[in-house]
Structures are given as structure tokens and as C-alpha cells.
Design a protein around this motif. Structure first.
Motif, PDB file in Angstrom:
ATOM      1  N   ARG A   5      15.365  30.534  38.016  1.00 55.29           N
ATOM      2  CA  ARG A   5      15.066  29.143  37.653  1.00 55.29           C
ATOM      3  C   ARG A   5      14.129  28.512  38.679  1.00 55.29           C
ATOM      4  NH1 ARG A   5      13.402  25.814  34.326  1.00 55.29           N
ATOM      5  NH2 ARG A   5      14.175  23.719  34.523  1.00 55.29           N
ATOM      6  N   LYS A   6      14.347  28.804  39.954  1.00 57.67           N
ATOM      7  CA  LYS A   6      13.464  28.279  41.004  1.00 57.67           C
ATOM      8  C   LYS A   6      12.037  28.769  40.776  1.00 57.67           C
ATOM      9  CE  LYS A   6      12.814  27.936  45.930  1.00 57.67           C
ATOM     10  NZ  LYS A   6      13.227  28.300  47.256  1.00 57.67           N
ATOM     11  N   HIS A   7      11.891  30.031  40.430  1.00 60.96           N
ATOM     12  CA  HIS A   7      10.562  30.587  40.151  1.00 60.96           C
ATOM     13  C   HIS A   7       9.911  29.859  38.975  1.00 60.96           C
ATOM     14  CE1 HIS A   7       7.310  33.456  39.837  1.00 60.96           C
ATOM     15  NE2 HIS A   7       7.618  33.667  38.572  1.00 60.96           N
ATOM     16  N   GLN A   8      10.671  29.592  37.918  1.00 60.77           N
ATOM     17  CA  GLN A   8      10.137  28.884  36.750  1.00 60.77           C
ATOM     18  C   GLN A   8       9.688  27.470  37.136  1.00 60.77           C
ATOM     19  OE1 GLN A   8      13.545  29.145  34.192  1.00 60.77           O
ATOM     20  NE2 GLN A   8      12.768  30.958  33.124  1.00 60.77           N
ATOM     21  N   VAL A   9      10.477  26.802  37.952  1.00 56.05           N
ATOM     22  CA  VAL A   9      10.126  25.444  38.383  1.00 56.05           C
ATOM     23  C   VAL A   9       8.850  25.478  39.212  1.00 56.05           C
ATOM     24  CG1 VAL A   9      10.847  23.534  39.873  1.00 56.05           C
ATOM     25  CG2 VAL A   9      12.478  24.558  38.272  1.00 56.05           C
ATOM     26  N   GLU A  10       8.747  26.423  40.123  1.00 52.65           N
ATOM     27  CA  GLU A  10       7.546  26.522  40.959  1.00 52.65           C
ATOM     28  C   GLU A  10       6.316  26.856  40.121  1.00 52.65           C
ATOM     29  OE1 GLU A  10       8.702  29.300  43.984  1.00 52.65           O
ATOM     30  OE2 GLU A  10       9.781  27.744  45.114  1.00 52.65           O
ATOM     31  N   GLN A  11       6.459  27.718  39.135  1.00 55.30           N
ATOM     32  CA  GLN A  11       5.336  28.034  38.255  1.00 55.30           C
ATOM     33  C   GLN A  11       4.881  26.799  37.496  1.00 55.30           C
ATOM     34  OE1 GLN A  11       6.796  31.371  35.846  1.00 55.30           O
ATOM     35  NE2 GLN A  11       4.979  32.476  36.512  1.00 55.30           N
ATOM     36  N   THR A  12       5.837  26.033  36.991  1.00 56.15           N
ATOM     37  CA  THR A  12       5.520  24.822  36.238  1.00 56.15           C
ATOM     38  C   THR A  12       4.784  23.830  37.128  1.00 56.15           C
ATOM     39  OG1 THR A  12       7.451  25.124  34.835  1.00 56.15           O
ATOM     40  CG2 THR A  12       6.499  22.913  34.897  1.00 56.15           C
ATOM     41  N   ARG A  13       5.231  23.699  38.349  1.00 50.97           N
ATOM     42  CA  ARG A  13       4.600  22.790  39.297  1.00 50.97           C
ATOM     43  C   ARG A  13       3.181  23.256  39.640  1.00 50.97           C
ATOM     44  NH1 ARG A  13       6.708  23.786  44.921  1.00 50.97           N
ATOM     45  NH2 ARG A  13       5.264  25.513  44.617  1.00 50.97           N
ATOM     46  N   ASP A  14       3.010  24.538  39.863  1.00 54.16           N
ATOM     47  CA  ASP A  14       1.731  25.063  40.332  1.00 54.16           C
ATOM     48  C   ASP A  14       0.680  25.202  39.239  1.00 54.16           C
ATOM     49  OD1 ASP A  14       2.856  25.150  42.816  1.00 54.16           O
ATOM     50  OD2 ASP A  14       3.214  27.313  42.801  1.00 54.16           O
ATOM     51  N   MET A  15       1.090  25.360  37.988  1.00 57.82           N
ATOM     52  CA  MET A  15       0.130  25.589  36.907  1.00 57.82           C
ATOM     53  C   MET A  15      -0.909  24.479  36.793  1.00 57.82           C
ATOM     54  SD  MET A  15       2.580  27.453  34.116  1.00 57.82           S
ATOM     55  CE  MET A  15       1.550  27.133  32.737  1.00 57.82           C
ATOM     56  N   PRO A  16      -0.518  23.194  36.783  1.00 60.00           N
ATOM     57  CA  PRO A  16      -1.551  22.158  36.680  1.00 60.00           C
ATOM     58  C   PRO A  16      -2.125  21.756  38.032  1.00 60.00           C
ATOM     59  CG  PRO A  16       0.606  21.168  36.462  1.00 60.00           C
ATOM     60  CD  PRO A  16       0.805  22.661  36.585  1.00 60.00           C
ATOM     61  N   GLY A  17      -1.824  22.479  39.094  1.00 58.49           N
ATOM     62  CA  GLY A  17      -2.375  22.158  40.401  1.00 58.49           C
ATOM     63  C   GLY A  17      -1.591  21.087  41.145  1.00 58.49           C
ATOM     64  N   LEU A  18      -0.335  20.905  40.795  1.00 60.72           N
ATOM     65  CA  LEU A  18       0.456  19.834  41.399  1.00 60.72           C
ATOM     66  C   LEU A  18       0.806  20.082  42.859  1.00 60.72           C
ATOM     67  CD1 LEU A  18       2.902  19.003  38.473  1.00 60.72           C
ATOM     68  CD2 LEU A  18       0.805  17.828  39.135  1.00 60.72           C
ATOM     69  N   ASN A  19       0.528  21.269  43.369  1.00 59.49           N
ATOM     70  CA  ASN A  19       0.864  21.539  44.763  1.00 59.49           C
ATOM     71  C   ASN A  19      -0.384  21.713  45.621  1.00 59.49           C
ATOM     72  OD1 ASN A  19       3.118  21.686  46.433  1.00 59.49           O
ATOM     73  ND2 ASN A  19       2.919  23.884  46.629  1.00 59.49           N
ATOM     74  N   LYS A  20      -1.568  21.557  45.051  1.00 55.23           N
ATOM     75  CA  LYS A  20      -2.805  21.754  45.808  1.00 55.23           C
ATOM     76  C   LYS A  20      -3.195  20.531  46.618  1.00 55.23           C
ATOM     77  CE  LYS A  20      -4.816  25.101  42.657  1.00 55.23           C
ATOM     78  NZ  LYS A  20      -5.906  25.388  41.726  1.00 55.23           N
ATOM     79  N   ASP A  21      -2.903  19.362  46.125  1.00 54.31           N
ATOM     80  CA  ASP A  21      -3.333  18.122  46.748  1.00 54.31           C
ATOM     81  C   ASP A  21      -2.274  17.628  47.740  1.00 54.31           C
ATOM     82  OD1 ASP A  21      -3.385  15.060  46.822  1.00 54.31           O
ATOM     83  OD2 ASP A  21      -5.347  15.555  45.963  1.00 54.31           O
ATOM     84  N   ALA A  22      -2.640  17.518  49.030  1.00 58.07           N
ATOM     85  CA  ALA A  22      -1.691  17.112  50.065  1.00 58.07           C
ATOM     86  C   ALA A  22      -1.164  15.696  49.824  1.00 58.07           C
ATOM     87  CB  ALA A  22      -2.336  17.208  51.440  1.00 58.07           C
TER      88      ALA A  22
END
Length: 64
Positions: A5-22
Motif C-alpha cells: 500500500r505504501k508503494h501504491q501511495v508513493e506511485q500515486t504521489r510521484d506520477m503527477p510530479g507531486l514530489n519534485k517541487d520543494a
């Protein structure tokens, strides 16, 4: 949270670039910290707190 589930959440977050912007990460952390404070002080008010979060603004500021 399970590992899968943690992996799925991280994938969902990272797909639209939600973790790229500080700044976006910082904004999310600020809202999460606020939510945790609300949950500790007045759990019944958590829904109202979440309704106030500027998710559309936060998502609109994503620099892909």
C-alpha cells in the motif's frame, strides 16, 4: 500501512510530479503537521480542517 500500500501511495504521489517541487513538498508537510495538531486537540474538527486545505491551489502550482 503495508509495504504494498505504501508503494501504491508513493506511485500515486510521484506520477503527477507531486514530489519534485520543494515548495510543494513543504506546503504538504505544513498541512500535514496542522492536521496532526487538529487530530490531537479536537479530532471531530479534522474534516473541517481538511475542507479548508487549498488542494487545488497546491496541485495547480506543480511545475512538472
Amino acid at each position: 500501512m503495508s509495504r504494498q500500500r505504501k508503494h501504491q501511495v508513493e506511485q500515486t504521489r510521484d506520477m503527477p510530479g507531486l514530489n519534485k517541487d520543494a515548495a510543494l513538498r513543504s506546503e504538504r508537510q505544513k498541512w500535514l503537521a496542522g492536521l496532526l495538531q487538529v487530530l490531537q486537540a479536537a479530532p471531530d474538527e479534522a474534516d473541517d480542517f481538511l475542507r479548508q486545505a487549498p488542494y487545488r491551489y497546491i496541485l495547480a502550482t506543480v511545475q512538472g
